[in-house]
Design a protein around this motif. Structure first.
Motif, PDB file in Angstrom:
ATOM      1  N   ARG A  96       0.861   7.294   6.516  1.00 50.64           N
ATOM      2  CA  ARG A  96       0.739   8.598   5.867  1.00 50.64           C
ATOM      3  C   ARG A  96       1.277   8.568   4.441  1.00 50.64           C
ATOM      4  O   ARG A  96       0.692   9.165   3.530  1.00 50.64           O
ATOM      5  CB  ARG A  96       1.460   9.655   6.706  1.00 50.64           C
ATOM      6  CG  ARG A  96       0.711   9.995   7.998  1.00 50.64           C
ATOM      7  CD  ARG A  96       1.513  10.889   8.907  1.00 50.64           C
ATOM      8  NE  ARG A  96       0.716  11.330  10.064  1.00 50.64           N
ATOM      9  CZ  ARG A  96       1.225  11.875  11.156  1.00 50.64           C
ATOM     10  NH1 ARG A  96       2.546  12.053  11.261  1.00 50.64           N
ATOM     11  NH2 ARG A  96       0.435  12.248  12.148  1.00 50.64           N
ATOM     12  N   LEU A  97       2.389   7.865   4.223  1.00 47.58           N
ATOM     13  CA  LEU A  97       2.915   7.721   2.867  1.00 47.58           C
ATOM     14  C   LEU A  97       1.947   6.944   1.982  1.00 47.58           C
ATOM     15  O   LEU A  97       1.745   7.284   0.809  1.00 47.58           O
ATOM     16  CB  LEU A  97       4.271   7.016   2.911  1.00 47.58           C
ATOM     17  CG  LEU A  97       5.455   7.822   3.447  1.00 47.58           C
ATOM     18  CD1 LEU A  97       6.671   6.920   3.643  1.00 47.58           C
ATOM     19  CD2 LEU A  97       5.804   8.967   2.516  1.00 47.58           C
ATOM     20  N   ALA A  98       1.355   5.900   2.526  1.00 45.52           N
ATOM     21  CA  ALA A  98       0.409   5.086   1.761  1.00 45.52           C
ATOM     22  C   ALA A  98      -0.786   5.910   1.304  1.00 45.52           C
ATOM     23  O   ALA A  98      -1.254   5.784   0.162  1.00 45.52           O
ATOM     24  CB  ALA A  98      -0.056   3.903   2.602  1.00 45.52           C
ATOM     25  N   VAL A  99      -1.285   6.757   2.181  1.00 41.20           N
ATOM     26  CA  VAL A  99      -2.426   7.599   1.833  1.00 41.20           C
ATOM     27  C   VAL A  99      -2.022   8.660   0.819  1.00 41.20           C
ATOM     28  O   VAL A  99      -2.737   8.930  -0.151  1.00 41.20           O
ATOM     29  CB  VAL A  99      -3.020   8.254   3.102  1.00 41.20           C
ATOM     30  CG1 VAL A  99      -4.109   9.266   2.724  1.00 41.20           C
ATOM     31  CG2 VAL A  99      -3.598   7.191   4.032  1.00 41.20           C
ATOM     32  N   ALA A 100      -0.854   9.263   1.001  1.00 46.33           N
ATOM     33  CA  ALA A 100      -0.433  10.380   0.156  1.00 46.33           C
ATOM     34  C   ALA A 100      -0.195   9.961  -1.289  1.00 46.33           C
ATOM     35  O   ALA A 100      -0.590  10.678  -2.226  1.00 46.33           O
ATOM     36  CB  ALA A 100       0.838  11.013   0.738  1.00 46.33           C
ATOM     37  N   TYR A 101       0.432   8.808  -1.522  1.00 47.45           N
ATOM     38  CA  TYR A 101       0.767   8.394  -2.887  1.00 47.45           C
ATOM     39  C   TYR A 101      -0.345   7.579  -3.546  1.00 47.45           C
ATOM     40  O   TYR A 101      -0.343   7.401  -4.766  1.00 47.45           O
ATOM     41  CB  TYR A 101       2.083   7.617  -2.897  1.00 47.45           C
ATOM     42  CG  TYR A 101       3.284   8.524  -2.746  1.00 47.45           C
ATOM     43  CD1 TYR A 101       3.915   9.075  -3.855  1.00 47.45           C
ATOM     44  CD2 TYR A 101       3.764   8.861  -1.478  1.00 47.45           C
ATOM     45  CE1 TYR A 101       5.012   9.927  -3.718  1.00 47.45           C
ATOM     46  CE2 TYR A 101       4.851   9.717  -1.329  1.00 47.45           C
ATOM     47  CZ  TYR A 101       5.464  10.241  -2.447  1.00 47.45           C
ATOM     48  OH  TYR A 101       6.542  11.083  -2.322  1.00 47.45           O
ATOM     49  N   ALA A 102      -1.256   7.052  -2.772  1.00 49.37           N
ATOM     50  CA  ALA A 102      -2.493   6.427  -3.250  1.00 49.37           C
ATOM     51  C   ALA A 102      -2.325   5.362  -4.333  1.00 49.37           C
ATOM     52  O   ALA A 102      -3.024   5.397  -5.344  1.00 49.37           O
ATOM     53  CB  ALA A 102      -3.443   7.522  -3.746  1.00 49.37           C
ATOM     54  N   PRO A 103      -1.455   4.373  -4.132  1.00 45.23           N
ATOM     55  CA  PRO A 103      -1.455   3.254  -5.081  1.00 45.23           C
ATOM     56  C   PRO A 103      -2.624   2.303  -4.860  1.00 45.23           C
ATOM     57  O   PRO A 103      -2.914   1.460  -5.711  1.00 45.23           O
ATOM     58  CB  PRO A 103      -0.122   2.563  -4.795  1.00 45.23           C
ATOM     59  CG  PRO A 103       0.156   2.873  -3.359  1.00 45.23           C
ATOM     60  CD  PRO A 103      -0.395   4.243  -3.113  1.00 45.23           C
ATOM     61  N   TYR A 104      -3.291   2.439  -3.706  1.00 47.36           N
ATOM     62  CA  TYR A 104      -4.475   1.641  -3.387  1.00 47.36           C
ATOM     63  C   TYR A 104      -5.535   2.556  -2.792  1.00 47.36           C
ATOM     64  O   TYR A 104      -5.218   3.554  -2.129  1.00 47.36           O
ATOM     65  CB  TYR A 104      -4.168   0.557  -2.339  1.00 47.36           C
ATOM     66  CG  TYR A 104      -3.159  -0.479  -2.756  1.00 47.36           C
ATOM     67  CD1 TYR A 104      -3.563  -1.708  -3.283  1.00 47.36           C
ATOM     68  CD2 TYR A 104      -1.792  -0.245  -2.588  1.00 47.36           C
ATOM     69  CE1 TYR A 104      -2.629  -2.663  -3.636  1.00 47.36           C
ATOM     70  CE2 TYR A 104      -0.856  -1.196  -2.945  1.00 47.36           C
ATOM     71  CZ  TYR A 104      -1.275  -2.407  -3.475  1.00 47.36           C
ATOM     72  OH  TYR A 104      -0.349  -3.353  -3.829  1.00 47.36           O
ATOM     73  N   LYS A 105      -6.768   2.185  -3.014  1.00 50.94           N
ATOM     74  CA  LYS A 105      -7.883   2.774  -2.275  1.00 50.94           C
ATOM     75  C   LYS A 105      -8.416   1.684  -1.357  1.00 50.94           C
ATOM     76  O   LYS A 105      -9.048   0.725  -1.808  1.00 50.94           O
ATOM     77  CB  LYS A 105      -8.985   3.233  -3.227  1.00 50.94           C
ATOM     78  CG  LYS A 105     -10.284   3.648  -2.549  1.00 50.94           C
ATOM     79  CD  LYS A 105     -10.135   4.918  -1.736  1.00 50.94           C
ATOM     80  CE  LYS A 105     -11.498   5.418  -1.254  1.00 50.94           C
ATOM     81  NZ  LYS A 105     -11.398   6.679  -0.497  1.00 50.94           N
ATOM     82  N   ILE A 106      -8.121   1.804  -0.073  1.00 52.72           N
ATOM     83  CA  ILE A 106      -8.618   0.837   0.902  1.00 52.72           C
ATOM     84  C   ILE A 106     -10.001   1.325   1.325  1.00 52.72           C
ATOM     85  O   ILE A 106     -10.138   2.447   1.826  1.00 52.72           O
ATOM     86  CB  ILE A 106      -7.690   0.736   2.136  1.00 52.72           C
ATOM     87  CG1 ILE A 106      -6.211   0.688   1.703  1.00 52.72           C
ATOM     88  CG2 ILE A 106      -8.067  -0.473   2.975  1.00 52.72           C
ATOM     89  CD1 ILE A 106      -5.811  -0.514   0.932  1.00 52.72           C
ATOM     90  N   THR A 107     -11.018   0.526   1.127  1.00 51.46           N
ATOM     91  CA  THR A 107     -12.374   1.012   1.373  1.00 51.46           C
ATOM     92  C   THR A 107     -12.921   0.626   2.739  1.00 51.46           C
ATOM     93  O   THR A 107     -13.444   1.479   3.455  1.00 51.46           O
ATOM     94  CB  THR A 107     -13.341   0.519   0.283  1.00 51.46           C
ATOM     95  OG1 THR A 107     -13.314  -0.917   0.236  1.00 51.46           O
ATOM     96  CG2 THR A 107     -12.949   1.078  -1.072  1.00 51.46           C
ATOM     97  N   ALA A 108     -12.795  -0.645   3.134  1.00 51.10           N
ATOM     98  CA  ALA A 108     -13.491  -1.067   4.353  1.00 51.10           C
ATOM     99  C   ALA A 108     -12.813  -2.252   5.013  1.00 51.10           C
ATOM    100  O   ALA A 108     -12.120  -3.043   4.360  1.00 51.10           O
ATOM    101  CB  ALA A 108     -14.938  -1.433   4.027  1.00 51.10           C
ATOM    102  N   HIS A 109     -13.007  -2.346   6.316  1.00 45.60           N
ATOM    103  CA  HIS A 109     -12.740  -3.575   7.064  1.00 45.60           C
ATOM    104  C   HIS A 109     -14.088  -4.246   7.268  1.00 45.60           C
ATOM    105  O   HIS A 109     -15.052  -3.603   7.679  1.00 45.60           O
ATOM    106  CB  HIS A 109     -12.083  -3.260   8.412  1.00 45.60           C
ATOM    107  CG  HIS A 109     -10.851  -2.419   8.295  1.00 45.60           C
ATOM    108  ND1 HIS A 109      -9.761  -2.803   7.547  1.00 45.60           N
ATOM    109  CD2 HIS A 109     -10.543  -1.197   8.826  1.00 45.60           C
ATOM    110  CE1 HIS A 109      -8.828  -1.866   7.627  1.00 45.60           C
ATOM    111  NE2 HIS A 109      -9.274  -0.885   8.389  1.00 45.60           N
ATOM    112  N   LEU A 110     -14.150  -5.520   6.977  1.00 47.23           N
ATOM    113  CA  LEU A 110     -15.434  -6.189   6.844  1.00 47.23           C
ATOM    114  C   LEU A 110     -15.851  -6.960   8.091  1.00 47.23           C
ATOM    115  O   LEU A 110     -15.019  -7.535   8.791  1.00 47.23           O
ATOM    116  CB  LEU A 110     -15.385  -7.146   5.650  1.00 47.23           C
ATOM    117  CG  LEU A 110     -14.970  -6.507   4.321  1.00 47.23           C
ATOM    118  CD1 LEU A 110     -14.927  -7.558   3.230  1.00 47.23           C
ATOM    119  CD2 LEU A 110     -15.905  -5.364   3.941  1.00 47.23           C
TER     120      LEU A 110
END
Length: 603
Positions: free
Chosen positions: A557-571
């Motif tokens: 939840r912290l990772a999503v809220a502060y958004a230092p990365y945009k994780i797009t997909a698991h390949l």
């Protein structure tokens, strides 16, 4: 010319549609040579100074860690490699005592002055200390420091203060108790230290004599105890490995699950065979997708596989149909190996960049708006040809902490909300030219690092479309992968995208990209949030269980809220092997597999 046109037509899925079986049979190579290609150049072969997957794929076959993975076991299983047995671990997970197997030798090298050099416990002490030596500026440093070996921080601090790094100074947390016994003592519990000790590409043993002989040029002289040694190297062009004649008697084995038909078949075929099964590995650097694909179709490559994405995205529609190998490829005896990987593709935002970095509300809003403006489904459809699933968090499949039911805004595409965020935090078009300015009125341009290849151009166009929809101007900075990697580590990029593969079955590895202590290495964005670091430290020390899973949820939840990365997909990987290749199985977390395949026998 006629043959070239036939191959080009087949690759593009047009024209004659002919895939003659005779062509494949005529291309069967000499037995014992594995030929493959990397889509990006290596950066070197010194385990202490690399972090990219291409270089690590090579070092993982030259050097050996104390432990490795059973190549056939699913779920994964760690087993001794140079160690004689699994470690003796204290009840509090702070002390690990490891006994090495006697009679393991490094490959021959002039640094040994004609001596046959045996692997001993002191070699691992030296190798771990070397990663902590400031002189080597190792990107793997956080993996050593976060282990919390007692005395390692103090040893490094003395060197940072100006004294030479003292390799001979004994520290309590890392000692060779005798010739074949290594002991690691940690300040805090480290229940999953064993997983880290199973990374041959990073924590393989390096001999001190080799480093002292070659100095800074040691990356061109990798000398390990592994199944292969470096035979030839033209930087960014060609890498050749050959069987290490000093390699000990090691045999193909494994413990596949009873219901694992593929694993059982591989064990039946190869059990008891001496490793490596091939004599030589030849690697070409082919950055463009079409030449790499044509090389495989022409029988010049034996596999299209890790590291990398297997079939290039542009050719997925012609090679994969409804999740199955296209009939024309099946007729040639080519085989498909398909799985959802323990990986993710991502974009990072430089957290020290004056425009996009920082923890101020307006900077967080800008990053979240950009993320909401990226059409993830279209990205997967066009760039990956549908070969992926939208990511909801940094945690990747097959690792602890991953929950397929977890949903977040990480995968959301909501331009209206993105525009509202930008408006609310002062990113407005003040001069009427159609482009937003920064809250202080200064110009706003997103600088996106890219590479000079056809696949990247399509990704760039999607960026342009997505950001123009929000009123954000973009500028692309082209350079090759190693150059961007160097700039990223130095904190000089604003936005860059790449894919990462987990090398351990613990979800904490993915969260290392958010850990402030690992800024400049795994944490390329240089994100630093005390609240997140506190959660990370607790995750590091806790054993697996419900309490740890609850912390994973908090971290996501912290990772999503502060958004230092945009994780797009698991390949999804779609690896191909020629009919004369046997034994291929894509690893989940480890980088070495070349020793397990056989080449030159049609089956």
């Amino acid at each position: 010319m006629q043959r070239r046109q036939l191959l080009l037509s087949a690759a593009l899925g047009v024209g004659t549609g002919l895939w003659p079986d005779a062509q494949a049979a005529a291309s069967v190579p000499a037995s014992g040579v594995l030929r493959l290609a990397f889509k990006a150049a290596e950066t070197g072969f010194d385990p202490a100074r690399i972090s990219d997957g291409y270089s690590r794929a090579v070092t993982g076959h030259i050097f050996e860690a104390l432990y490795g993975y059973d190549h056939l076991a699913r779920p994964v299983k760690i087993q001794p490699l140079t160690a004689a047995a699994l470690p003796e671990i204290s009840a509090d997970f702070r002390t690990f005592t490891i006994r090495l197997r006697p009679g393991i030798y490094f490959a021959e090298d002039p640094a040994f002055k004609g001596r046959r050099r045996e692997l001993v416990a002191a070699d691992y002490v030296y190798s771990f200390k070397r990663i902590a030596d400031p002189a080597w500026m190792s990107p793997m440093l956080p993996f050593v420091l976060t282990a919390g070996m007692i005395g390692m921080d103090e040893l490094r601090a003395a060197a940072l203060a100006g004294a030479p790094f003292d390799y001979d100074r004994e520290i309590e947390g890392l000692r060779a108790l005798d010739r074949y016994t290594l002991q690691i003592r940690c300040r805090a519990p480290r229940p999953r230290l064993l997983e880290r000790l199973a990374s041959s590409d990073i924590f393989g043993a390096v001999a001190r004599e080799v480093v002292e002989t070659y100095g800074r040029d040691v990356d061109a002289h990798p000398v390990g105890t592994g199944p292969f040694r470096l035979a030839a190297w033209r930087r960014s062009s060609r890498i050749v490995l050959e069987k290490n004649p000093q390699y000990r008697e090691r045999f193909y084995t494994g413990e596949p699950a009873a219901d694992d038909a593929e694993g059982q078949a591989l064990l039946k075929r190869f059990a008891g065979r001496r490793l490596p099964l091939v004599e030589r590995v030849e690697i070409a650097i082919i950055e463009e997708d079409q030449p790499r694909w044509l090389s495989f179709l022409n029988g010049e490559l034996d596999v299209m596989a890790a590291p990398g994405d297997g079939v290039p995205a542009a050719f997925i529609p012609h090679a994969i149909q409804h999740g199955q190998l296209a009939p024309q490829l099946q007729k040639r005896g080519i085989r498909l190996h398909r799985q959802l990987n323990a990986d993710c593709s991502l974009y990072f935002f430089g957290m020290t960049h004056p425009v996009i970095g920082g923890l101020e509300p307006e900077k967080i809003a800008l990053r979240r708006a950009i993320s909401l403006g990226i059409d993830v489904e279209r990205n997967i459809s066009l760039l990956r040809r549908g070969q992926g699933v939208p990511a909801q968090s940094p945690i990747v499949p097959h690792t602890s902490g991953y929950d397929p039911a977890f949903k977040s805004e990480m995968s959301s595409f909501d331009p209206a909300r993105a525009r509202a965020l930008l408006d609310a935090y002062g990113y407005k078009d003040r001069d009427g030219d159609g482009w937003r300015e920064r809250p202080d009125g200064q110009p706003l341009t997103l600088e996106i690092a890219t590479t000079p290849d056809s696949g990247a151009r399509q990704a760039d166009e999607l960026w342009r479309i997505n950001m123009h929809r929000l009123g954000l101007r973009v500028k692309f900075l082209p350079a090759k992968f190693p150059e961007h990697l160097k700039a990223a580590r130095a904190g000089k990029l604003m936005i860059w995208g790449f894919a990462v593969q987990s090398d351990v079955p613990d979800g904490l590895a993915a969260l290392a990209r958010y850990n402030g202590a690992q800024a400049g290495s795994q944490n390329v964005s240089r994100f630093a949030l005390p609240a997140f670091d506190a959660v990370y430290e607790r995750l590091e020390a806790l054993p697996d269980g419900p309490e740890r899973e609850a912390l994973f949820l908090q971290a996501k939840r912290l990772a999503v809220a502060y958004a230092p990365y945009k994780i797009t997909a698991h390949l999804l990987s779609n690896d191909l092997t020629q009919p004369w290749v046997s034994g291929y199985r894509r690893p989940l977390f480890w980088s070495d597999w070349w020793q397990y395949v056989e080449v030159g026998q049609l089956s």
